[in-house]
Design an enzyme around this catalytic site. Structure first.
Site, PDB file in Angstrom:
ATOM      1  N   GLN A 136    -106.544  19.143  78.946  1.00  0.00           N
ATOM      2  CA  GLN A 136    -105.694  19.942  78.071  1.00  0.00           C
ATOM      3  C   GLN A 136    -106.280  20.028  76.664  1.00  0.00           C
ATOM      4  OE1 GLN A 136    -101.994  17.807  78.479  1.00  0.00           O
ATOM      5  NE2 GLN A 136    -103.000  15.850  78.174  1.00  0.00           N
ATOM      6  N   ASP A 186     -92.174   9.119  81.372  1.00  0.00           N
ATOM      7  CA  ASP A 186     -92.258  10.093  80.276  1.00  0.00           C
ATOM      8  C   ASP A 186     -93.367  11.081  80.608  1.00  0.00           C
ATOM      9  OD1 ASP A 186     -91.855  11.356  77.864  1.00  0.00           O
ATOM     10  OD2 ASP A 186     -92.987   9.892  76.688  1.00  0.00           O
ATOM     11  N   ASP A 242    -101.522   6.498  81.029  1.00  0.00           N
ATOM     12  CA  ASP A 242    -101.658   7.933  80.795  1.00  0.00           C
ATOM     13  C   ASP A 242    -103.025   8.364  81.290  1.00  0.00           C
ATOM     14  OD1 ASP A 242    -100.118  10.143  78.843  1.00  0.00           O
ATOM     15  OD2 ASP A 242    -102.255  10.510  79.115  1.00  0.00           O
ATOM     16  N   ALA A 284    -100.566   7.715  86.708  1.00  0.00           N
ATOM     17  CA  ALA A 284     -99.393   6.847  86.668  1.00  0.00           C
ATOM     18  C   ALA A 284     -99.038   6.309  88.050  1.00  0.00           C
ATOM     19  CB  ALA A 284     -98.205   7.611  86.079  1.00  0.00           C
ATOM     20  N   GLU A 337     -98.751   9.900  73.563  1.00  0.00           N
ATOM     21  CA  GLU A 337     -98.722   9.958  72.100  1.00  0.00           C
ATOM     22  C   GLU A 337     -98.342   8.621  71.479  1.00  0.00           C
ATOM     23  OE1 GLU A 337     -94.947  11.745  70.117  1.00  0.00           O
ATOM     24  OE2 GLU A 337     -95.239  12.886  71.955  1.00  0.00           O
TER      25      GLU A 337
END
Length: 322
Positions: free
Chosen positions: A31, A155, A106, A138, A86
């Site tokens: 990304q 998350d 992550d 994950a 993050e």
């Protein structure tokens, strides 16, 4: 000329934000990520052209994701975070004095490093010795390790059609997660848009799917201003656990004072009451939901796949003129 970040919220609905400054950017294997200042929300993290979090209100999302599950567990010592690159989810987990180890997994090492480098508000969490930061899938991490946890926090990215995470919102995955809990363990997952118009896209199916594995699953939501909607979560509690709406404001305030370091910005006993008080519309939709999502059938529901905003284009223009 003013530069604008444009995001498609749903078909027929676009939002535009005045872009003051692009502070940093990187492209990973998965990304593109930007740190920007936008006029209405200030310092913001943008992934693939979509607002991920804004400093003005990210604490609302992360406090709602983390603290209800953590406070309803009597003594959470081990915590697993799926996603959360993050660092804000880990930041809130590590405020709990009881936590001895927090594993955050992550898949995108470049985005995690970008956030470590640029999100000052999470620097302390990333440096905390209790945090075990793992770059991996994950699900694969859990499959490859025998560790069990008191609290599991998912998350993850939203279940977008064609995206990498939709299988992690399935009855098969939730059944697997059940095997990774210590006795009395709790699971919470972010559950997408939950406003009056969009809550049946994924919020109610995720609830019904999680409830098929954990009968004591409780939905909740809260308005997130920068998301331009309400946002939903679902928490799976042990059978017989005290319903979260039955905690008095005084009980919650006492738990926060005793168990959390520092003052929370959003969550207190009064705010706690509000997140469980779903509207009549939501309650009827939840009661009527029949979809149980599975990797083996076509019952998956997906959020709208929004259009990509224009930050990457602005970066390209900036590089050409530099």
């Amino acid at each position: 000329m003013s530069k604008w970040l444009e995001e498609s919220i749903e078909p027929g609905f676009r939002a535009s934000y005045k872009l003051d400054k692009i502070l940093a950017s990187t492209t990973s294997e998965f990304q593109h990520v930007d740190l920007v200042d936008i006029e209405p929300f200030g310092r913001s993290l943008v992934i693939d052209g979509l607002l991920q979090s804004c400093r003005c209100d990210e604490f609302v999302y992360h406090e709602c994701l983390v603290h209800p599950a953590m406070l309803m567990h009597p003594n959470p010592k081990t915590v697993y975070i799926g996603g959360g690159g993050e660092g804000s989810t880990a930041r809130e987990v590590l405020r709990h004095k009881s936590v001895e180890k927090c594993v955050m997994v992550d898949i995108d090492k470049d985005v995690v490093q970008f956030c470590k480098d640029h999100l000052d508000e999470n620097a302390e969490a990333f440096a905390d010795k209790r945090l075990d930061l793992v770059i991996s899938c994950a699900k694969a991490y859990l499959e490859q390790n025998d560790t069990k946890f008191d609290v599991i926090i998912m998350d993850l990215d939203d279940p977008l059609e064609g995206g990498p995470c939709y299988q992690l919102y399935s009855t098969e995955f939730y059944t697997f997660l059940k095997s990774k809990l210590n006795p009395g363990g709790i699971i919470v997952t972010q559950s997408g848009q939950s406003g009056i118009k969009q809550h049946t896209l994924v919020f109610t199916p995720i609830h019904n799917t999680l409830k098929s594995v954990f009968p004591n699953t409780v939905p909740y939501n809260q308005a997130i201003y920068s998301f331009l909607d309400e946002w939903g979560w679902n928490v799976a509690l042990p059978e017989g656990a005290k319903p979260p709406a039955k905690f008095s404001p005084e009980e919650v305030d006492k738990l926060i004072e005793e168990r959390i370091s520092g003052e929370l910005k959003f969550m207190d006993g009064c705010s706690w009451q509000g997140i469980w008080a779903l509207s009549k519309v939501h309650r009827k939709s939840l009661a009527a939901e029949t979809v149980v999502m599975s990797v083996n059938n076509k019952n998956h529901r997906f959020m709208c796949n929004p259009g990509i905003a224009t930050i990457a284009e602005e970066n390209a223009k900036r590089q050409k003129t530099a």
